[in-house]
Design an enzyme around this catalytic site. Structure first.
Site, PDB file in Angstrom:
ATOM      1  N   GLU A 143      36.717  34.239  47.562  1.00 17.27           N
ATOM      2  CA  GLU A 143      35.683  34.069  46.532  1.00 17.27           C
ATOM      3  C   GLU A 143      36.237  33.637  45.171  1.00 17.27           C
ATOM      4  O   GLU A 143      35.595  32.884  44.448  1.00 17.27           O
ATOM      5  CB  GLU A 143      34.787  35.312  46.401  1.00 17.27           C
ATOM      6  CG  GLU A 143      35.441  36.571  45.904  1.00 17.27           C
ATOM      7  CD  GLU A 143      34.389  37.682  45.638  1.00 17.27           C
ATOM      8  OE1 GLU A 143      33.543  37.511  44.757  1.00 17.27           O
ATOM      9  OE2 GLU A 143      34.457  38.733  46.318  1.00 17.27           O
ATOM     10  N   SER A 197      34.508  41.119  38.119  1.00 19.65           N
ATOM     11  CA  SER A 197      35.918  40.810  38.374  1.00 19.65           C
ATOM     12  C   SER A 197      36.462  40.008  37.205  1.00 19.65           C
ATOM     13  O   SER A 197      35.783  39.097  36.706  1.00 19.65           O
ATOM     14  CB  SER A 197      36.070  39.966  39.640  1.00 19.65           C
ATOM     15  OG  SER A 197      35.908  40.768  40.780  1.00 19.65           O
TER      16      SER A 197
END
Ligand SMILES: Nc1ncnc2c1ncn2[C@@H]1O[C@H](COP(=O)(O)OP(=O)(O)OP(=O)(O)O)[C@@H](O)[C@H]1O
Ligand SMILES: CC(C)(CO)[C@@H](O)C(=O)NCCC(=O)O
Length: 372
Positions: A143, A197
């Site tokens: 990702e 993140s």
């Protein structure tokens, strides 16, 4: 990173599929590439199928009914494998993945493609479902690598992709200003999805995840639903826009009676998020709008604060915020812009991107097509 058992597109078939998925914890993002000049009957039929799926998802999605449509549903004149075309962007709740698979079956998507490129946690979680329900294999990509590749590609194709907010606290002077992101390294990439993140990016191929927090977009929406009884992200943002967080939070001036000058803490700074809510009297006066605003301010400031510490640690000045938490959310963007600038004495800049939530899906499509 491509799964070892999947043969890269470059070595098999240069036509299909032209779509990529990012299956996140809250939202699934689907992008598809429509060539400008249709040369093959096969391409046309896939595009018709994807168009009808898109029409169905837009009509039936909960966000479709609220009137909060995405402004960037397509991007024209992009080049993929040397072919000029249009990228289309679709999203739907990941909780509706089963419905999507039924739809893909009904609309004949499954007959056209045997492999779909996918990223995000759902590429792993739903791999078996894709196989069982629609007999499709997933070509899985990491990702974060997908995010970075998608971001750089979209920025290159859209001259107005990257921007910052000038005068973020001044209602009349505040505006979006275009930013030239052609020499971006090093920078910090803060992806605010369900969770957050934080990646440190040193080049187009070098990025590492340096931090993260579970207090993200999912937390904002979850807490807002609990506290206000709202039922969608759009509703939560709408409530927050009407609210006043100072009815909920305890400010420095509520404690000091003014600024805490010795340590540079202005009176209007939040000293304690939700700090007023231990008083029954205060609780009886607070509105749903105030609670939504305080939740938004709490989550956003916390992310801003972690991002700033990471930027100091990584010695970077540019901090790029992306992820669907920032969709239709100028309040959060302006808060981040202000916080980054104020607390760094203007040495750091918060940057934003127009296609904030779609980079993962674009990036895995690019990797599948060898466009790296
Ligand atoms: N229509 C919507 N429905 C639900 N959440 C939305 C919507 N629009 C924006 N959001 C916000 O976007 C967040 C999800 O963002 P995004 O799609 O970038 O992450 P994700 O990929 O689902 O999550 P993760 O990357 O953590 O797996 C939600 O938590 C919410 O705050
Ligand atoms: C689990 C992921 C990576 C899924 O995208 C994301 O939601 C995240 O980074 N969450 C925060 C995890 C943490 O660092 O506490």
């Amino acid at each position: 990173m491509l799964d070892r058992n999947i043969v890269p597109m470059t070595s098999v078939n240069s036509t299909m599929p032209w779509f990529g998925m990012d299956i996140g914890g809250t939202l699934s993002k689907l992008v598809y590439f429509e060539p400008k000049d249709m040369m093959q009957g096969e391409s046309e039929s896939e595009i018709e199928i994807l168009k009808s799926i898109r029409k169905y998802l837009t009509k039936n999605s909960s966000y479709g009914k609220t009137g909060h449509r995405d402004t960037h549903l397509q991007m024209d004149n992009v080049v993929l494998r040397g072919i000029v075309g249009t990228l289309h962007f679709i999203r739907f709740p990941t909780s509706k993945m089963k419905n999507f698979l039924v739809l893909a079956n009904q609309k004949g998507m499954a007959k056209l493609v045997t492999t779909v490129c996918a990223t995000g946690g759902g590429a792993y979680k739903f791999e078996e479902d894709f196989k069982r329900e629609v007999n499709m294999k997933l070509a899985k990509y990491d990702e974060f690598e997908s995010l970075l590749k998608g971001l750089l590609y979209i920025d290159k194709n859209n001259p107005t992709e990257c921007y910052y907010w000038s005068n973020p606290t001044d209602g009349t002077k505040c505006s979006k200003v275009q930013y030239d992101f052609s020499s971006p390294y090093p920078f910090l990439l803060v992806n605010i999805g369900s969770g957050v993140s934080i990646l440190s990016v040193n080049s187009a191929t070098e990025c590492k995840r340096v931090s993260g927090t579970s207090l993200g977009g999912g937390t904002f929406l979850g807490l807002c639903c609990l506290l206000t009884g709202c039922n969608s992200f759009e509703e939560a943002i709408g409530l927050a826009a009407e609210g006043d967080h100072t009815h909920v939070d305890k400010l420095v001036k509520d404690i000091y009676g003014g600024d805490y000058a010795k340590f540079g803490l202005p009176g209007d700074l939040v000293a304690s998020s939700f700090g007023q809510m231990n008083s029954r009297d205060r609780r009886s006066k607070v509105s749903r709008q105030d609670l939504a605003r305080a939740t938004l301010v709490t989550i956003t400031n916390n992310i801003g604060s972690i991002a700033r510490m990471c930027a100091i640690q990584q010695k970077v000045e540019r901090v790029v915020f992306i992820g669907n938490f920032l969709r239709v959310n100028p309040i959060a963007m302006k808060l981040l812009a202000y916080a980054m600038e104020y607390w760094s004495n203007a040495s750091m800049k918060a940057l934003f991107l127009e296609h904030e939530g779609y980079f993962g899906a674009v990036g895995c499509l690019l990797q599948y097509h060898g466009e790296t």
